[in-house]
Design an enzyme around this catalytic site. Structure first.
Site, mmCIF file in Angstrom:
data_model
loop_
_atom_site.group_PDB
_atom_site.id
_atom_site.type_symbol
_atom_site.label_atom_id
_atom_site.label_comp_id
_atom_site.label_asym_id
_atom_site.label_seq_id
_atom_site.Cartn_x
_atom_site.Cartn_y
_atom_site.Cartn_z
ATOM 1 N N GLU A 62 39.779 45.665 64.924
ATOM 2 C CA GLU A 62 39.976 45.886 66.354
ATOM 3 C C GLU A 62 40.651 44.692 67.015
ATOM 4 O O GLU A 62 41.579 44.842 67.823
ATOM 5 C CB GLU A 62 38.620 46.149 67.035
ATOM 6 N N CYS A 97 32.984 43.116 68.133
ATOM 7 C CA CYS A 97 34.213 43.841 68.452
ATOM 8 C C CYS A 97 34.084 44.600 69.762
ATOM 9 O O CYS A 97 35.073 44.776 70.485
ATOM 10 C CB CYS A 97 34.563 44.798 67.321
ATOM 11 N N ALA A 166 39.309 41.170 31.005
ATOM 12 C CA ALA A 166 40.610 40.703 30.511
ATOM 13 C C ALA A 166 40.650 41.018 29.024
ATOM 14 O O ALA A 166 39.917 40.419 28.235
ATOM 15 C CB ALA A 166 40.775 39.204 30.756
ATOM 16 N N ALA A 176 38.429 38.301 15.611
ATOM 17 C CA ALA A 176 37.321 38.280 14.648
ATOM 18 C C ALA A 176 36.744 36.888 14.461
ATOM 19 O O ALA A 176 35.542 36.737 14.184
ATOM 20 C CB ALA A 176 37.795 38.853 13.313
ATOM 21 N N SER A 180 39.621 33.427 21.913
ATOM 22 C CA SER A 180 39.857 34.316 23.048
ATOM 23 C C SER A 180 40.799 33.723 24.093
ATOM 24 O O SER A 180 41.134 34.404 25.059
ATOM 25 C CB SER A 180 38.524 34.655 23.726
ATOM 26 N N TRP A 182 44.474 32.324 24.985
ATOM 27 C CA TRP A 182 44.313 33.158 26.162
ATOM 28 C C TRP A 182 44.828 34.544 25.809
ATOM 29 O O TRP A 182 45.966 34.685 25.344
ATOM 30 C CB TRP A 182 45.083 32.601 27.362
ATOM 31 N N ASP A 212 31.833 29.057 26.033
ATOM 32 C CA ASP A 212 33.071 28.618 26.697
ATOM 33 C C ASP A 212 32.916 27.386 27.568
ATOM 34 O O ASP A 212 33.921 26.784 27.955
ATOM 35 C CB ASP A 212 33.620 29.758 27.569
ATOM 36 N N ARG A 219 40.603 28.088 41.169
ATOM 37 C CA ARG A 219 41.648 27.065 41.116
ATOM 38 C C ARG A 219 43.018 27.690 41.367
ATOM 39 O O ARG A 219 43.275 28.849 41.032
ATOM 40 C CB ARG A 219 41.660 26.377 39.750
ATOM 41 N N GLU A 278 31.909 38.347 35.302
ATOM 42 C CA GLU A 278 32.989 38.066 34.356
ATOM 43 C C GLU A 278 32.582 38.206 32.893
ATOM 44 O O GLU A 278 33.432 38.100 32.017
ATOM 45 C CB GLU A 278 33.557 36.663 34.614
#
Length: 358
Positions: A62, A97, A166, A176, A180, A182, A212, A219, A278
């Site tokens: 609005e 509003c 991803a 295997a 991972s 990228w 990881d 970023r 994620e």
């Protein structure tokens, strides 16, 4: 004086066109802690200008369209405001509003659907009591469909859940041997960090945290921190190494449970209203199984990696008819778009499984 509720059949074709324009404008926003909302101003000579809510902390639809109208020297006192959701009457990150509408001296307001959030509802009544003509119901079902997942999260008093996947073309997130990085391109990673920058929290399982050692921050392409940073959240009971990035970050919240409903209750109590999940694969599977996933960003890379880990694991689906189906979502970006060599697939969930939340 109560708000006047007018049946859709009583609206004119031009009014229908104005609300359709507001609905299209709403789709330019981003999903998350707030509903998608669009607005349109219909002038006395039939001109239509639109605005939308661009995300938490920005001007509501609005206010956005009123600002545009002022810039164009539109006579608001001879115009009608169309909004896809009932104008709010409470003070949040931005002002009410209803106050902005009254101050703009707009005499007539039409909104599509009532606001299901009890904190924000009641704006129609406020405007009617201020002497404005207030009508509702025009394209109500279209407005509700646009925000059905947000409404579900609101009704369940839980955060809105966005899932990030991803993966390779054959549905893998790791080869295997466990490698991972990228699978997806720099362009996909840049988009993922932009999504991170607008959520309240990023959640991973302890398996991902241990494998990881992620930072779980947002970023830019040059590696610098973006202005808004989400809170890192780790789901699971395994201890984090004392020297890990997440253990050293005082903002990290570890939820020592494997129960999705319990985790969401805790996050909601902490003020978290939008969570980006994620991974890993079993964490994703548990959120899908709980029926609480509202939005999916799938970054699809053009490579095959063969045996390895699937992107989602642990779904208790034995036959195709029980599949959890997704529907294309063309809000913010097209449902399918190109990011460098990758494709970004944007989905909403169609038939959530029986929820374990509450």
């Amino acid at each position: 004086m109560g708000a006047e509720f007018t049946a859709p059949a009583e609206f004119t074709e031009l009014e229908s066109t104005a609300m359709t324009a507001a609905l299209e404008a709403a789709r330019e926003g981003v999903r998350g802690a707030n509903p998608l909302v669009g607005a349109a101003i219909l002038t006395a000579d039939g001109q239509i200008v639109t605005g939308h809510h661009a995300g938490a902390g920005t001007a509501h639809a609005e206010v956005d369209v009123i600002t545009t109208a002022h810039d164009l020297d539109i006579d608001l006192a001879a115009s009608t405001l169309f909004v896809t959701l009932e104008p709010c009457s409470h003070q949040g990150r931005t002002g009410p509003c209803t106050e902005a509408i009254i101050n703009a001296e707009i005499p007539s307001v039409v909104f599509a659907a009532d606001d299901p959030n009890p904190v924000a509802a009641g704006g129609g009544q406020t405007l009617a009591e201020a002497g404005l003509s207030v009508r509702s119901g025009l394209h109500r079902e279209d407005s509700r469909a646009l925000n059905d997942r947000w409404a579900a999260a609101t009704a369940e008093s839980r955060p809105f859940i966005t899932v990030k996947i991803a993966q390779s073309l054959d549905g893998g997130v790791a080869a295997a041997d466990g490698t991972s990085r990228w699978i997806t391109s720099a362009e996909s990673r840049a988009h993922a960090h932009e999504v991170r920058s607008r959520v309240d929290a990023i959640l991973v399982g302890t398996g991902t945290a241990l494998a990881d050692d992620p930072r779980l921050n947002a970023r830019g392409a040059d590696g610098s921190a973006l202005p808004h940073q989400p809170r890192p959240v780790v789901l699971g009971t395994s201890e984090l190494p004392a020297e890990s990035f997440l253990a050293l970050n005082p903002d990290t919240l570890q939820l020592r449970t494997h129960d999705v409903g319990e985790a969401l209750d805790r996050l909601f109590a902490e003020g978290v209203r939008h969570v980006l999940v994620e991974g890993g694969p079993r964490i994703l599977g548990s959120f899908f199984s709980a029926g609480v996933v509202d939005e999916v960003f799938c970054y699809q890379a053009p490579l095959l990696i063969g045996p390895g880990r699937r992107s989602v694991e642990g779904l208790d689906i034995a036959t195709l008819s029980d599949a959890l189906r997704l529907v294309p979502d063309d809000t913010e970006v097209p449902a399918v778009s190109r990011l460098g060599p990758d494709f970004l697939l944007h989905f909403a969930t169609e038939n959530p499984r029986t929820t374990t939340h509450h």
